[in-house]
Design a protein around this motif. Structure first.
Motif, PDB file in Angstrom:
ATOM      1  N   HIS A   1       0.877  -1.183   0.000  1.00 43.74           N
ATOM      2  CA  HIS A   1       0.000   0.000   0.000  1.00 43.74           C
ATOM      3  C   HIS A   1       0.912   1.229   0.000  1.00 43.74           C
ATOM      4  N   GLN A   2       1.298   1.662  -1.178  1.00 46.12           N
ATOM      5  CA  GLN A   2       2.334   2.692  -1.301  1.00 46.12           C
ATOM      6  C   GLN A   2       1.871   4.052  -0.817  1.00 46.12           C
ATOM      7  N   SER A   3       0.630   4.417  -1.079  1.00 43.16           N
ATOM      8  CA  SER A   3       0.156   5.728  -0.640  1.00 43.16           C
ATOM      9  C   SER A   3       0.075   5.799   0.883  1.00 43.16           C
ATOM     10  N   TYR A   4      -0.291   4.701   1.530  1.00 47.41           N
ATOM     11  CA  TYR A   4      -0.352   4.707   2.994  1.00 47.41           C
ATOM     12  C   TYR A   4       1.059   4.745   3.578  1.00 47.41           C
ATOM     13  N   ALA A   5       1.975   4.014   2.975  1.00 50.73           N
ATOM     14  CA  ALA A   5       3.361   4.066   3.431  1.00 50.73           C
ATOM     15  C   ALA A   5       3.927   5.472   3.287  1.00 50.73           C
ATOM     16  N   ARG A   6       3.620   6.141   2.185  1.00 52.92           N
ATOM     17  CA  ARG A   6       4.101   7.508   1.980  1.00 52.92           C
ATOM     18  C   ARG A   6       3.554   8.449   3.048  1.00 52.92           C
ATOM     19  N   PHE A   7       2.283   8.285   3.374  1.00 47.74           N
ATOM     20  CA  PHE A   7       1.680   9.123   4.419  1.00 47.74           C
ATOM     21  C   PHE A   7       2.338   8.877   5.774  1.00 47.74           C
ATOM     22  N   LEU A   8       2.506   7.630   6.147  1.00 43.38           N
ATOM     23  CA  LEU A   8       3.097   7.305   7.444  1.00 43.38           C
ATOM     24  C   LEU A   8       4.517   7.851   7.559  1.00 43.38           C
ATOM     25  N   LEU A   9       5.268   7.777   6.482  1.00 43.68           N
ATOM     26  CA  LEU A   9       6.640   8.265   6.512  1.00 43.68           C
ATOM     27  C   LEU A   9       6.698   9.792   6.561  1.00 43.68           C
ATOM     28  N   SER A  10       5.736  10.448   5.930  1.00 46.04           N
ATOM     29  CA  SER A  10       5.736  11.910   5.933  1.00 46.04           C
ATOM     30  C   SER A  10       5.208  12.489   7.236  1.00 46.04           C
ATOM     31  N   GLU A  11       4.270  11.806   7.879  1.00 46.93           N
ATOM     32  CA  GLU A  11       3.641  12.333   9.091  1.00 46.93           C
ATOM     33  C   GLU A  11       4.213  11.739  10.384  1.00 46.93           C
ATOM     34  N   HIS A  12       4.755  10.533  10.318  1.00 45.89           N
ATOM     35  CA  HIS A  12       5.219   9.852  11.540  1.00 45.89           C
ATOM     36  C   HIS A  12       6.574   9.187  11.296  1.00 45.89           C
ATOM     37  N   LEU A  13       7.509   9.916  10.706  1.00 44.49           N
ATOM     38  CA  LEU A  13       8.745   9.294  10.232  1.00 44.49           C
ATOM     39  C   LEU A  13       9.465   8.509  11.328  1.00 44.49           C
ATOM     40  N   VAL A  14       9.745   9.160  12.448  1.00 41.86           N
ATOM     41  CA  VAL A  14      10.513   8.504  13.512  1.00 41.86           C
ATOM     42  C   VAL A  14       9.739   7.328  14.084  1.00 41.86           C
ATOM     43  N   ASP A  15       8.467   7.554  14.385  1.00 45.92           N
ATOM     44  CA  ASP A  15       7.655   6.484  14.979  1.00 45.92           C
ATOM     45  C   ASP A  15       7.390   5.363  13.975  1.00 45.92           C
ATOM     46  N   ALA A  16       7.236   5.702  12.703  1.00 46.24           N
ATOM     47  CA  ALA A  16       6.939   4.678  11.700  1.00 46.24           C
ATOM     48  C   ALA A  16       8.108   3.727  11.505  1.00 46.24           C
ATOM     49  N   LEU A  17       9.335   4.233  11.648  1.00 45.08           N
ATOM     50  CA  LEU A  17      10.519   3.403  11.437  1.00 45.08           C
ATOM     51  C   LEU A  17      11.120   2.891  12.736  1.00 45.08           C
TER      52      LEU A  17
ATOM     53  N   ARG B   1       9.505  -5.014  -1.990  1.00 43.73           N
ATOM     54  CA  ARG B   1       8.729  -3.777  -2.129  1.00 43.73           C
ATOM     55  C   ARG B   1       9.676  -2.635  -2.486  1.00 43.73           C
ATOM     56  N   VAL B   2      10.115  -2.619  -3.716  1.00 44.86           N
ATOM     57  CA  VAL B   2      11.122  -1.650  -4.149  1.00 44.86           C
ATOM     58  C   VAL B   2      10.618  -0.208  -4.018  1.00 44.86           C
ATOM     59  N   PRO B   3       9.389   0.128  -4.473  1.00 44.65           N
ATOM     60  CA  PRO B   3       8.947   1.519  -4.337  1.00 44.65           C
ATOM     61  C   PRO B   3       8.896   2.003  -2.886  1.00 44.65           C
ATOM     62  N   ILE B   4       8.374   1.177  -1.969  1.00 48.37           N
ATOM     63  CA  ILE B   4       8.290   1.601  -0.567  1.00 48.37           C
ATOM     64  C   ILE B   4       9.676   1.642   0.050  1.00 48.37           C
ATOM     65  N   LEU B   5      10.545   0.730  -0.326  1.00 50.75           N
ATOM     66  CA  LEU B   5      11.926   0.793   0.149  1.00 50.75           C
ATOM     67  C   LEU B   5      12.565   2.109  -0.266  1.00 50.75           C
ATOM     68  N   GLY B   6      12.314   2.524  -1.498  1.00 52.37           N
ATOM     69  CA  GLY B   6      12.827   3.810  -1.958  1.00 52.37           C
ATOM     70  C   GLY B   6      12.260   4.966  -1.163  1.00 52.37           C
ATOM     71  N   LEU B   7      10.974   4.889  -0.813  1.00 58.94           N
ATOM     72  CA  LEU B   7      10.356   5.941   0.008  1.00 58.94           C
ATOM     73  C   LEU B   7      11.029   6.033   1.376  1.00 58.94           C
TER      74      LEU B   7
ATOM     75  N   LEU C   1      14.074   5.050   2.278  1.00 54.29           N
ATOM     76  CA  LEU C   1      15.452   5.515   2.177  1.00 54.29           C
ATOM     77  C   LEU C   1      15.517   7.003   1.835  1.00 54.29           C
ATOM     78  N   ALA C   2      14.595   7.464   0.991  1.00 55.83           N
ATOM     79  CA  ALA C   2      14.564   8.888   0.660  1.00 55.83           C
ATOM     80  C   ALA C   2      14.148   9.720   1.863  1.00 55.83           C
TER      81      ALA C   2
ATOM     82  N   LYS D   1      17.160  10.272   4.159  1.00 53.85           N
ATOM     83  CA  LYS D   1      18.409  10.529   3.440  1.00 53.85           C
ATOM     84  C   LYS D   1      19.288  11.538   4.170  1.00 53.85           C
ATOM     85  N   GLU D   2      18.690  12.602   4.692  1.00 54.43           N
ATOM     86  CA  GLU D   2      19.473  13.644   5.341  1.00 54.43           C
ATOM     87  C   GLU D   2      19.915  13.250   6.743  1.00 54.43           C
ATOM     88  N   ARG D   3      18.999  12.666   7.506  1.00 54.59           N
ATOM     89  CA  ARG D   3      19.309  12.314   8.899  1.00 54.59           C
ATOM     90  C   ARG D   3      18.799  10.913   9.210  1.00 54.59           C
TER      91      ARG D   3
END
Length: 266
Positions: A70-86, A110-116, A118-119, A122-124
């Motif tokens: 579920h790529q759109s949900y993964a993108r949301f979780l990473l954008s809104e809850h990055l530290v907690d999501a990982l 899951r190459v697309p979500i893996l890319g999300l 890692l991106a 990327k900075e921290r």
């Protein structure tokens, strides 16, 4: 899922209700329902009984998004809850860190979500994120990094993403053994994984043991790469050029024409 629901028989109506609700959320992610609906379900404080009612954690939700792509949900979780999501989750049996999210992404390819992921870091990147190992003995990937798992499962696209983003290029021995053990169908992926590791190794160890079966390894690796790994010669010129190109991003390697792809240095 094994990381959420312990293997036990519920002894109370509240426990059974928690299990039913958690399974409903699992099914909702599997059906790829809209993000807003999944977030409403995730925030319901009915998912836990061991420590009292609690919401579904972002890290648990991201695991479901990984499993069901579920790529759109993964993108949301990473954008809104990055530290907690990982955040590394805890095994419900031994309370130790279980399979990291990167390893789950590799196992399910899951190459697309893996890319999300890692991106997003990327900075921290979180501490030990890229070479984090599963510490729980109840899972098959215990003690393995995402790179090692990508090599063992012959996931070249996942491996390239990890290496480009700075993951340590470990697993050369496993890559060599995987190449020998692979049949003709899987050998191309195994070969590509080995090639990618060679691109990112600072200095490959002198694999003198390859000389014991020199005929086999020369046929699999090519004479130039075989001599390099044995410490008998410098790396091939094309390999040296591709090593510089690979570090600039995964697209730089995958976009090369066929006559400049990795297999051409052999």
């Amino acid at each position: 899922m094994p990381w959420l629901l312990p293997c036990q028989v519920s002894s109370s109506p509240s426990q059974r209700e928690c299990e039913r609700t958690a399974f409903s959320f699992y099914c909702a992610v599997r059906e790829r329902l809209p993000v807003w609906m999944l977030e409403d379900m995730r925030r319901m404080e009915v998912f836990g009984w061991e420590d009292g009612p609690r919401a579904f954690l972002p890290s648990e939700a991201l695991l479901y998004a990984l499993v069901h792509d579920h790529q759109s949900y993964a993108r949301f979780l990473l954008s809104e809850h990055l530290v907690d999501a990982l955040r590394p989750r805890r095994c419900s049996l031994c309370r130790r860190s279980a399979t990291p999210h990167l390893a789950v992404a590799v196992r399910y390819d899951r190459v697309p979500i893996l890319g999300l992921m890692l991106a997003a870091v990327k900075e921290r990147p979180p501490q030990d994120f890229l070479d984090r190992r599963g510490g729980c003995s109840h899972v098959a990937d215990a003690g393995k990094t995402a790179v090692q798992l990508a090599v063992e499962l012959s996931r070249p696209d996942c491996l390239l993403l990890l290496l480009v983003h700075g993951a340590p290029p470990c697993g050369l021995d496993a890559a060599l053994q995987r190449l020998v053990a692979s049949d003709s169908i899987d050998r191309r992926s195994a070969q590509r994984c080995l090639d990618l590791l060679l691109l990112f190794l600072p200095e490959p160890p002198a694999e003198r043991r390859l000389r014991d079966q020199s005929h086999l390894w020369q046929s699999l690796l090519g004479n130039d790469v075989f001599s390099w790994l044995c410490g008998l010669a410098p790396p091939p010129l094309l390999l040296q050029a591709l090593r510089c190109l690979a570090r600039s991003g995964p697209d730089q390697i995958t976009a090369l024409p066929d006559f400049l792809q990795l297999h051409t240095w052999q």
